[in-house]
Motif scaffolding. Structure first.
Motif, short mmCIF file in Angstrom:
data_model
loop_
_atom_site.label_atom_id
_atom_site.label_comp_id
_atom_site.label_asym_id
_atom_site.label_seq_id
_atom_site.Cartn_x
_atom_site.Cartn_y
_atom_site.Cartn_z
N ASN A 96 -19.16 14.22 -23.77
CA ASN A 96 -18.61 14.79 -25.02
C ASN A 96 -17.51 13.92 -25.48
O ASN A 96 -17.16 13.14 -26.59
N TRP A 97 -17.02 13.14 -24.17
CA TRP A 97 -15.89 11.64 -24.50
C TRP A 97 -16.54 11.02 -26.08
O TRP A 97 -15.76 10.71 -26.27
N TRP A 98 -18.21 10.62 -25.32
CA TRP A 98 -18.56 9.58 -26.15
C TRP A 98 -18.87 9.98 -27.49
O TRP A 98 -18.95 9.42 -28.05
N LEU A 99 -19.34 11.54 -27.73
CA LEU A 99 -19.53 12.25 -28.74
C LEU A 99 -18.05 11.81 -29.43
O LEU A 99 -19.12 11.74 -31.00
N GLY A 100 -17.49 11.79 -28.80
CA GLY A 100 -16.20 12.27 -30.07
C GLY A 100 -15.97 10.76 -30.25
O GLY A 100 -15.66 10.75 -31.13
N ALA A 151 -6.86 19.93 -33.85
CA ALA A 151 -7.39 19.42 -32.55
C ALA A 151 -6.47 18.09 -32.72
O ALA A 151 -5.93 18.75 -31.18
N GLN A 152 -6.25 17.45 -33.47
CA GLN A 152 -5.99 16.04 -32.87
C GLN A 152 -4.44 16.36 -32.88
O GLN A 152 -4.06 15.72 -31.68
N LEU A 181 -5.54 17.93 -20.06
CA LEU A 181 -7.15 17.55 -19.58
C LEU A 181 -7.29 18.21 -18.37
O LEU A 181 -8.32 18.15 -18.04
N LEU A 182 -6.21 18.07 -17.84
CA LEU A 182 -6.07 18.62 -16.59
C LEU A 182 -6.89 20.30 -16.54
O LEU A 182 -6.73 21.44 -15.63
N PHE A 183 -6.68 20.39 -18.21
CA PHE A 183 -7.23 22.14 -18.77
C PHE A 183 -8.35 22.13 -18.70
O PHE A 183 -9.05 23.16 -19.28
N LEU A 222 -11.23 20.03 -26.02
CA LEU A 222 -10.68 19.09 -25.35
C LEU A 222 -10.72 17.59 -25.50
O LEU A 222 -10.77 16.23 -25.30
N THR A 223 -12.42 17.89 -24.73
CA THR A 223 -12.78 16.64 -23.68
C THR A 223 -13.30 15.98 -25.21
O THR A 223 -13.65 14.23 -24.95
N LEU A 224 -13.55 16.60 -26.01
CA LEU A 224 -14.27 15.39 -27.39
C LEU A 224 -13.29 15.13 -28.41
O LEU A 224 -13.64 13.93 -28.67
#
Length: 147
Positions: free
Chosen positions: A58-62, A84-85, A96-98, A108-110
């Protein structure tokens, strides 16, 4: 005793569940714990690794997302990305702890990728969240099974 296919299947399910695709890895973990409660550490490890990997996808896709923003088929409207931003900027990287929370965790990870959260920090915070999630679920399941 569970075979290695059980662990691999759980890891793959957890990976898919951490992406934006709908899937539940918790049911798989509980079912496998029911079959072999003594495999708790290996199952938590497999589920955590798979889920962390899915969050990293997801992070990479973001990170790649903004490249396609002007396309007609792009799945997010600019107002959705902007909202979202702003949310992520307001609550920061500690949100990110959530990332384990259903519905908000995967987007959120995106967004963390879109906002270029450093990969090492992202992975550390997401790992804490995911390992805690599966550990608590496994503890509760084994406790119920032993009751």
């Amino acid at each position: 005793m569970l075979s290695w296919i059980s662990y691999l299947g759980l890891a793959v399910t957890a990976c898919i569940a951490a992406t934006l695709l709908p899937m539940q890895s918790e049911a798989g973990l509980v079912a496998l714990l029911y079959l072999d409660p003594s495999a708790v550490y290996g199952l938590v490890l497999a589920a955590s690794i798979g889920n962390i990997l899915g969050s990293q996808i997801n992070w990479w896709l973001g990170r790649q997302l903004q490249r396609w923003q002007g396309r007609r088929w792009f799945p997010f409207k600019p107002i959705q990305l902007n909202r979202a931003q702003k949310w992520y900027q307001r609550y920061g990287r500690w949100s990110l702890l959530f990332s384990w929370v259903p519905i908000i965790g995967d987007p959120l990870t995106l967004v963390a990728g879109v906002l270029r959260e450093p990969f090492w920090r992202f992975t550390l915070l997401v790992s804490i969240a995911k390992i805690s999630r599966y550990s608590l679920l496994a503890y509760a399941t084994v406790h119920v099974l032993n009751s």
